[in-house]
Motif scaffolding. Structure first.
Motif, PDB file in Angstrom:
ATOM      1  N   GLY A 130       0.757  -1.286  -0.007  1.00  0.00           N
ATOM      2  CA  GLY A 130      -0.042   0.025  -0.209  1.00  0.00           C
ATOM      3  C   GLY A 130       0.854   1.257   0.086  1.00  0.00           C
ATOM      4  O   GLY A 130       0.476   2.307  -0.670  1.00  0.00           O
ATOM      5  N   ILE A 131       1.827   1.237   0.659  1.00  0.00           N
ATOM      6  CA  ILE A 131       2.779   2.405   0.926  1.00  0.00           C
ATOM      7  C   ILE A 131       3.484   2.818  -0.579  1.00  0.00           C
ATOM      8  O   ILE A 131       3.559   3.887  -1.058  1.00  0.00           O
ATOM      9  CB  ILE A 131       4.115   2.229   1.951  1.00  0.00           C
ATOM     10  N   ALA A 132       3.746   1.683  -1.316  1.00  0.00           N
ATOM     11  CA  ALA A 132       4.293   1.913  -2.747  1.00  0.00           C
ATOM     12  C   ALA A 132       3.460   2.400  -3.548  1.00  0.00           C
ATOM     13  O   ALA A 132       3.657   3.043  -4.237  1.00  0.00           O
ATOM     14  CB  ALA A 132       4.928   0.601  -3.063  1.00  0.00           C
ATOM     15  N   VAL A 133       2.244   1.924  -3.170  1.00  0.00           N
ATOM     16  CA  VAL A 133       1.097   2.495  -4.315  1.00  0.00           C
ATOM     17  C   VAL A 133       0.710   3.929  -3.955  1.00  0.00           C
ATOM     18  O   VAL A 133       0.855   4.704  -5.041  1.00  0.00           O
ATOM     19  CB  VAL A 133      -0.053   1.740  -4.013  1.00  0.00           C
ATOM     20  N   LYS A 134       0.914   4.294  -2.626  1.00  0.00           N
ATOM     21  CA  LYS A 134       0.685   5.601  -2.365  1.00  0.00           C
ATOM     22  C   LYS A 134       1.874   6.726  -2.871  1.00  0.00           C
ATOM     23  O   LYS A 134       1.675   7.576  -3.433  1.00  0.00           O
ATOM     24  CB  LYS A 134       0.795   5.910  -0.734  1.00  0.00           C
ATOM     25  N   ASN A 135       2.971   6.018  -2.770  1.00  0.00           N
ATOM     26  CA  ASN A 135       4.083   6.527  -3.348  1.00  0.00           C
ATOM     27  C   ASN A 135       4.367   6.846  -4.824  1.00  0.00           C
ATOM     28  O   ASN A 135       4.722   8.009  -5.448  1.00  0.00           O
ATOM     29  CB  ASN A 135       5.578   6.086  -2.997  1.00  0.00           C
ATOM     30  N   ALA A 136       3.634   5.876  -5.525  1.00  0.00           N
ATOM     31  CA  ALA A 136       3.413   5.839  -6.790  1.00  0.00           C
ATOM     32  C   ALA A 136       2.605   7.130  -7.550  1.00  0.00           C
ATOM     33  O   ALA A 136       2.796   7.845  -8.326  1.00  0.00           O
ATOM     34  CB  ALA A 136       3.141   4.764  -7.554  1.00  0.00           C
ATOM     35  N   ILE A 137       1.445   7.154  -6.514  1.00  0.00           N
ATOM     36  CA  ILE A 137       0.387   8.370  -6.822  1.00  0.00           C
ATOM     37  C   ILE A 137       1.049   9.435  -6.504  1.00  0.00           C
ATOM     38  O   ILE A 137       0.811  10.609  -7.301  1.00  0.00           O
ATOM     39  CB  ILE A 137      -0.764   7.923  -5.881  1.00  0.00           C
ATOM     40  N   ARG A 138       1.829   9.811  -5.604  1.00  0.00           N
ATOM     41  CA  ARG A 138       2.644  11.145  -5.306  1.00  0.00           C
ATOM     42  C   ARG A 138       3.436  11.300  -6.519  1.00  0.00           C
ATOM     43  O   ARG A 138       3.442  12.574  -6.985  1.00  0.00           O
ATOM     44  CB  ARG A 138       3.580  10.945  -4.174  1.00  0.00           C
ATOM     45  N   GLN A 139       4.071  10.258  -6.970  1.00  0.00           N
ATOM     46  CA  GLN A 139       4.925  10.491  -8.219  1.00  0.00           C
ATOM     47  C   GLN A 139       3.944  11.090  -9.483  1.00  0.00           C
ATOM     48  O   GLN A 139       4.326  12.090 -10.200  1.00  0.00           O
ATOM     49  CB  GLN A 139       5.594   9.332  -8.871  1.00  0.00           C
ATOM     50  N   ALA A 140       2.780  10.422  -9.623  1.00  0.00           N
ATOM     51  CA  ALA A 140       1.954  11.328 -10.666  1.00  0.00           C
ATOM     52  C   ALA A 140       1.478  12.644 -10.364  1.00  0.00           C
ATOM     53  O   ALA A 140       1.649  13.255 -11.340  1.00  0.00           O
ATOM     54  CB  ALA A 140       0.638  10.124 -10.737  1.00  0.00           C
ATOM     55  N   ARG A 141       1.157  12.813  -9.176  1.00  0.00           N
ATOM     56  CA  ARG A 141       1.054  14.289  -8.714  1.00  0.00           C
ATOM     57  C   ARG A 141       2.045  15.223  -8.909  1.00  0.00           C
ATOM     58  O   ARG A 141       2.110  16.179  -9.545  1.00  0.00           O
ATOM     59  CB  ARG A 141       0.574  14.203  -7.256  1.00  0.00           C
ATOM     60  N   ASN A 142       3.343  14.764  -8.810  1.00  0.00           N
ATOM     61  CA  ASN A 142       4.425  15.672  -9.221  1.00  0.00           C
ATOM     62  C   ASN A 142       4.408  15.946 -10.465  1.00  0.00           C
ATOM     63  O   ASN A 142       4.649  17.099 -11.127  1.00  0.00           O
ATOM     64  CB  ASN A 142       5.688  15.048  -8.541  1.00  0.00           C
ATOM     65  N   ALA A 143       4.231  14.816 -11.387  1.00  0.00           N
ATOM     66  CA  ALA A 143       4.343  14.802 -12.760  1.00  0.00           C
ATOM     67  C   ALA A 143       3.030  15.786 -13.385  1.00  0.00           C
ATOM     68  O   ALA A 143       3.505  16.759 -14.247  1.00  0.00           O
ATOM     69  CB  ALA A 143       4.060  13.529 -13.481  1.00  0.00           C
ATOM     70  N   VAL A 144       2.121  15.785 -12.676  1.00  0.00           N
ATOM     71  CA  VAL A 144       0.919  16.751 -13.054  1.00  0.00           C
ATOM     72  C   VAL A 144       1.289  18.025 -12.774  1.00  0.00           C
ATOM     73  O   VAL A 144       1.167  18.988 -13.628  1.00  0.00           O
ATOM     74  CB  VAL A 144      -0.276  15.993 -12.496  1.00  0.00           C
ATOM     75  N   ASN A 145       1.575  18.211 -11.525  1.00  0.00           N
ATOM     76  CA  ASN A 145       1.882  19.568 -11.127  1.00  0.00           C
ATOM     77  C   ASN A 145       2.908  20.075 -11.813  1.00  0.00           C
ATOM     78  O   ASN A 145       3.249  21.470 -11.957  1.00  0.00           O
ATOM     79  CB  ASN A 145       2.292  19.610  -9.686  1.00  0.00           C
TER      80      ASN A 145
END
Lengths: 343, 343
Positions: free
Chosen positions: A301-316
């Motif tokens: 779950g933590i890894a999935v959350k961190n992948a979502i953070r990566q997506a968020r950084n890319a979008v931002n």
């Protein structure tokens, strides 16, 4: 921001995927859209506290298996969670797509069937992100293209450099080209021709680098063909796990070592955190017309959350417009090579 | 048996080289011929007990530096310790040549100037030997040929297989081809064409392998092009040293960790011994007409001794006649491609 998460991605799906979505919705206050088998997703969701979180569920009747062939799944499973999720991004209903699923399938579906390439891109590249001494770096291509051409590699350098600048926040990222020896003139024909292209500008090229230089954090972007990039990444994974296995074994060998192992636990936890791929969570597929982040199948779950953070950084970081802009000003765009038009 | 050791090879030459020669002469009861600056060698030798050992000294007026270019040193330093030492082998005065010196120079001098290729060899290959779970395996090419052809790779497989059988004593060695994915049909064009050649016989080909499989000891011979082989080997070295550095750092972070580190010392020593390249000492340059073993520049005396042991195993295994024989019966010999005739 709305981020789509493939709920059918990880090896143990949908449990780790749904957990990661909940963690991300709570921490980042963004909307997470879970795509997949609605009944199974909802059965997972009720196990978590989701009050006040923005989590949506979109049903997909099919799922890509880890054993599915990338070459057939694109047409073979048109209602897979990958297709449905990427279509949401394509049609503007979401900003990014994240999956822990079959990498080859995600690559094929994104490139050939749903998102397609950004105009001017020769070939999309898979990347990996490493974090060394509090600084993130990007390696690409790590496996999308086993046989590369120099002009593709030059584009990987440009896309990676833009990602490092806009999503990883490295100012004036240093670009190195992976080679077997640092001297100019060393390297394969591909490396030598790519180095010539990189010298003509567009990126901050610091020269050829060996794995040692990359792992020291001597570059922000490490450019490589997909074959040797894959070898490099998988060698790190395999060697790291072999070494940890050996240490664990020797720390169980006698009572003195066992005591040492017990006392060393916090130190090892700190070491492990610094080399744990799950801390990064996932890395972008660069060159497709949308943000796509791909993580490990065995993610928790933590890894999935961190992948979502990566997506968020890319979008931002507005990475897709940045690449579109970068290609047009750097005259590195593919004019027309027919690739990807068959999908 | 007479083994020539380049006394001017290691970074700290001639001290570690001479020490290794003395240790080897004592342990293996063979004649060691030290080649290099006679005065410096003799000044080193008097520091050791050499009574009853068979150690000879042959003077060479020049020495190859680590910074010398392989392309110029072959003609530029015709009386280097590498030239003189290999000439002894060429002319029958010794059975093998061992050096800790400049790898590129040793490759060039052996291939183009002194020993030349075994008849029928397309390209000599540099190898590395790993020891995993009490079993030795050979990786090749790890850097002699950045751009390879399928038929060269097939020859590497044959030469590596013969070395594994005759010098490493692995019965019916399992040959794997390094690829980015184990499925047949995956891999670069080079890998796919090489795999087809390997399927037609001559070696016990078990298929494509990823780094994980190699590091698990799933093969006895790992065949790779010199570019990705170099990346793989250097990634292991760099990642291993980064990981050990990180562990050392975290075991110094507080008093609990320091105590753990102290107690764990013997366990770490056991771990280190299992991944220490000095335990192997050196690996053969395969395809040249004579036994040549090349070790690390930063070798200590033990590493030099172990490299001499490797040479001894190669001579006892009659590896050069085995390759000559293997090439003729496997019809994999290069007929005439003009390479190496200019030296």
């Amino acid at each position: 921001m709305k981020i789509v998460l493939d709920a059918m991605g990880s090896d143990e799906h949908p449990a780790p995927d749904v957990e990661g979505a909940v963690l991300a919705a709570r921490e980042y206050k963004e909307t997470i859209i879970l795509v997949g088998d609605e009944a199974r997703i909802k059965a997972e969701l009720v196990k978590h506290k989701t009050d006040g979180l923005s989590i949506e569920v979109v049903h997909a009747s099919q799922a890509v298996a880890m054993t599915d062939k990338p070459g057939t799944v694109g047409r073979g499973k048109p209602d897979s969670s990958m297709h449905v999720g990427m279509r949401l991004v394509k049609e503007g209903g979401a900003d990014a797509f994240v999956t822990m699923g079959n990498t080859g399938a995600a690559l094929a579906i994104a490139t050939l069937h749903v998102l397609r390439r950004i105009s001017g891109v020769y070939r999309p590249a898979l990347s990996a992100i490493l974090r060394l001494q509090e600084r993130s770096m990007i390696l690409l291509d790590i496996g999308a293209n086993a046989d590369c051409k120099p002009e593709w590699m030059a584009q990987f350098a440009l896309m990676g450099s833009l990602y490092a600048e806009h999503a990883l926040k490295n100012n004036k990222p240093r670009v190195g080209l992976l080679s077997n020896g640092e001297e100019a003139g060393k390297g394969s024909a591909l490396v030598q021709e790519t180095a010539e292209l990189l010298l003509t500008g567009g990126v901050n090229f610091i020269g050829n680098v060996e794995p040692k230089e990359v792992l020291k954090g001597g570059v922000d972007v490490a450019v490589m063909d997909g074959f040797s990039g894959n070898v490099m990444l998988k060698t790190m994974e395999a060697f790291g796990s072999a070494l940890f296995g050996l240490i664990r074994q020797e720390l169980m060998a006698d009572s003195r070592s066992k005591l040492a192992g017990l006392l060393a636990k916090p130190a090892f936890r700190r070491v492990y955190r610094q080399v744990d791929p799950f801390e990064i969570g996932g890395a972008p597929l660069l060159g497709v017309d949308g943000v796509v982040i791909i993580g490990h199948g065995r993610s928790n779950g933590i890894a999935v959350k961190n992948a979502i953070r990566q997506a968020r950084n890319a979008v931002n970081g507005r990475i897709v417009p940045a690449i579109r802009q970068g290609l047009s000003t750097n005259a590195q765009a593919a004019v027309a090579d027919g690739f990807g038009e068959q999908g």
